[in-house]
Scaffold this active site. Sequence first.
Site, PDB file in Angstrom:
ATOM      1  N   SER A  19       0.825  -1.216   0.000  1.00 51.10           N
ATOM      2  CA  SER A  19       0.000   0.000   0.000  1.00 51.10           C
ATOM      3  C   SER A  19       0.858   1.264   0.000  1.00 51.10           C
ATOM      4  CB  SER A  19      -0.872   0.065   1.263  1.00 51.10           C
ATOM      5  OG  SER A  19      -1.834  -0.941   1.274  1.00 51.10           O
ATOM      6  N   ILE A  20       0.395   2.271  -0.724  1.00 50.43           N
ATOM      7  CA  ILE A  20       1.056   3.574  -0.664  1.00 50.43           C
ATOM      8  C   ILE A  20       1.075   4.060   0.795  1.00 50.43           C
ATOM      9  CG2 ILE A  20       0.810   5.996  -1.323  1.00 50.43           C
ATOM     10  CD1 ILE A  20      -0.141   5.029  -4.088  1.00 50.43           C
ATOM     11  N   ASP A  64     -14.594   2.153   8.390  1.00 48.98           N
ATOM     12  CA  ASP A  64     -15.172   2.119   7.046  1.00 48.98           C
ATOM     13  C   ASP A  64     -15.678   3.534   6.780  1.00 48.98           C
ATOM     14  OD1 ASP A  64     -16.814   1.996   4.855  1.00 48.98           O
ATOM     15  OD2 ASP A  64     -17.735   0.088   5.399  1.00 48.98           O
ATOM     16  N   VAL A  65     -15.076   4.206   5.811  1.00 46.97           N
ATOM     17  CA  VAL A  65     -15.378   5.632   5.619  1.00 46.97           C
ATOM     18  C   VAL A  65     -16.740   5.895   4.974  1.00 46.97           C
ATOM     19  CG1 VAL A  65     -12.956   6.366   5.608  1.00 46.97           C
ATOM     20  CG2 VAL A  65     -14.082   5.756   3.440  1.00 46.97           C
ATOM     21  N   ILE A  92      -7.222   6.405   0.361  1.00 49.40           N
ATOM     22  CA  ILE A  92      -8.394   5.537   0.235  1.00 49.40           C
ATOM     23  C   ILE A  92      -9.070   5.755  -1.115  1.00 49.40           C
ATOM     24  CG2 ILE A  92     -10.753   5.220   1.110  1.00 49.40           C
ATOM     25  CD1 ILE A  92      -9.642   5.907   3.903  1.00 49.40           C
ATOM     26  N   ALA A  95     -13.533   1.587  -6.480  1.00 50.71           N
ATOM     27  CA  ALA A  95     -14.558   1.501  -7.526  1.00 50.71           C
ATOM     28  C   ALA A  95     -14.678   0.024  -7.859  1.00 50.71           C
ATOM     29  CB  ALA A  95     -14.163   2.299  -8.758  1.00 50.71           C
ATOM     30  N   TYR A 155      -9.569   3.726 -16.522  1.00 46.93           N
ATOM     31  CA  TYR A 155      -9.614   4.349 -15.191  1.00 46.93           C
ATOM     32  C   TYR A 155     -11.022   4.921 -14.924  1.00 46.93           C
ATOM     33  CZ  TYR A 155      -7.349   6.413 -11.092  1.00 46.93           C
ATOM     34  OH  TYR A 155      -6.970   6.738  -9.815  1.00 46.93           O
ATOM     35  N   LYS A 162     -11.208  11.251  -9.019  1.00 42.65           N
ATOM     36  CA  LYS A 162      -9.954  11.936  -8.658  1.00 42.65           C
ATOM     37  C   LYS A 162     -10.027  13.425  -9.004  1.00 42.65           C
ATOM     38  CE  LYS A 162      -7.607   8.498  -6.893  1.00 42.65           C
ATOM     39  NZ  LYS A 162      -7.599   8.341  -5.425  1.00 42.65           N
ATOM     40  N   THR A 193      -0.365  -2.121  -6.518  1.00 41.20           N
ATOM     41  CA  THR A 193      -1.012  -2.299  -5.214  1.00 41.20           C
ATOM     42  C   THR A 193      -2.313  -3.065  -5.424  1.00 41.20           C
ATOM     43  OG1 THR A 193      -2.299  -0.282  -5.449  1.00 41.20           O
ATOM     44  CG2 THR A 193      -0.137  -0.041  -4.402  1.00 41.20           C
ATOM     45  N   LEU A 194      -2.985  -3.381  -4.324  1.00 45.64           N
ATOM     46  CA  LEU A 194      -4.290  -4.062  -4.423  1.00 45.64           C
ATOM     47  C   LEU A 194      -5.265  -3.244  -5.247  1.00 45.64           C
ATOM     48  CD1 LEU A 194      -5.423  -5.441  -0.937  1.00 45.64           C
ATOM     49  CD2 LEU A 194      -4.975  -6.730  -3.044  1.00 45.64           C
TER      50      LEU A 194
END
Length: 267
Positions: A19-20, A64-65, A92, A95, A155, A162, A193-194
């Site tokens: 993860s970043i 969980d946001v 975070i 999609a 994307y 974004k 990443t994941l």
Amino acid sequence: MGLLEGKNALVFGLANDKSIAWGITQAFHREGAKLGISYAGEMLERRVKPLAEKVGCQWVEECDVTSDEQIAAVAEKAARHFGRVDVLVHSIAFAGRDELTGPFYNTTRDGFKNAMDISVYSLIAMTKAFLPILNPGASIMCLTYYGSVKVAPHYNVMGVAKAALESSTRYLAYDLGPQKIRVNAISAGPIRTLAAAGVGGFRDMYKHFADMSPMRENVTIDDVGNAAVFLASDLSARITGEVLYVDSGFNTVGVQMTGKENQEKSE
Ligand code: NAP
């Protein structure tokens, strides 16, 4: 003395050691920050707790946001543990896989709402929840990608999210400026990443990036971590509302050359 000595820093969005958020956490640790880590699913706890131990982090909380209650609860727990907070990292995004392949016009209403809720609204909700415990001079940052300003095939809705995230960064920076609280975004080049694995054609995009960026190199989570240290530290005291590219210069190139000419330049 580390650049973040004496600062309390919370990092949201740690899933695993790819993860970043992990690159950022390690860089913050190296620079002396007192750390807190938040993650999403219960299943992740097993992966996150051992990482937290590696950096001596004693505050590890699930959030969980999509839930205002969980965001409020985690802010409350942070207030109890840290008192006040100096750095808030939002790393975070989400999609559904179906939204990240094929034509953009196939984006579903639910997929759109979900991506915007988790990847954008969460920054606004977190900022509001943490505001009462942020110190003057505090730094909030989020992670974005160039697909916000130019089309990155597949994307899709995440590019739109974004763009909204970068705009939200500017509006939040405007609101919080008088309190000397800064809000910035880091736009990272593609990293395995994941989350990235869910984007159709990511493997090609990743390879293309290394061939085409001015520096001919992919970006690592350590590169992003170091940029995050700058934004978290007092060295960036008058920088707010900005998008800082950590992308080997990729976004600066208007015309991408392929084949022989590009090869000659790199020799
Ligand atoms: P990652 O390791 O998969 O991190 C994404 C994080 O978002 C995960 O911890 C994930 O938790 C979390 N998340 C998803 N839904 C959530 C929810 N409802 N509540 C709380 N957390 C939730 O992938 P990453 O690449 O490091 O992504 C971090 C950020 O960097 C994202 O904003 C991404 O868009 C951005 N970014 C990535 C790249 C890249 O190429 N990798 C480039 C530029 C920007 P779960 O695993 O439990 O879902």
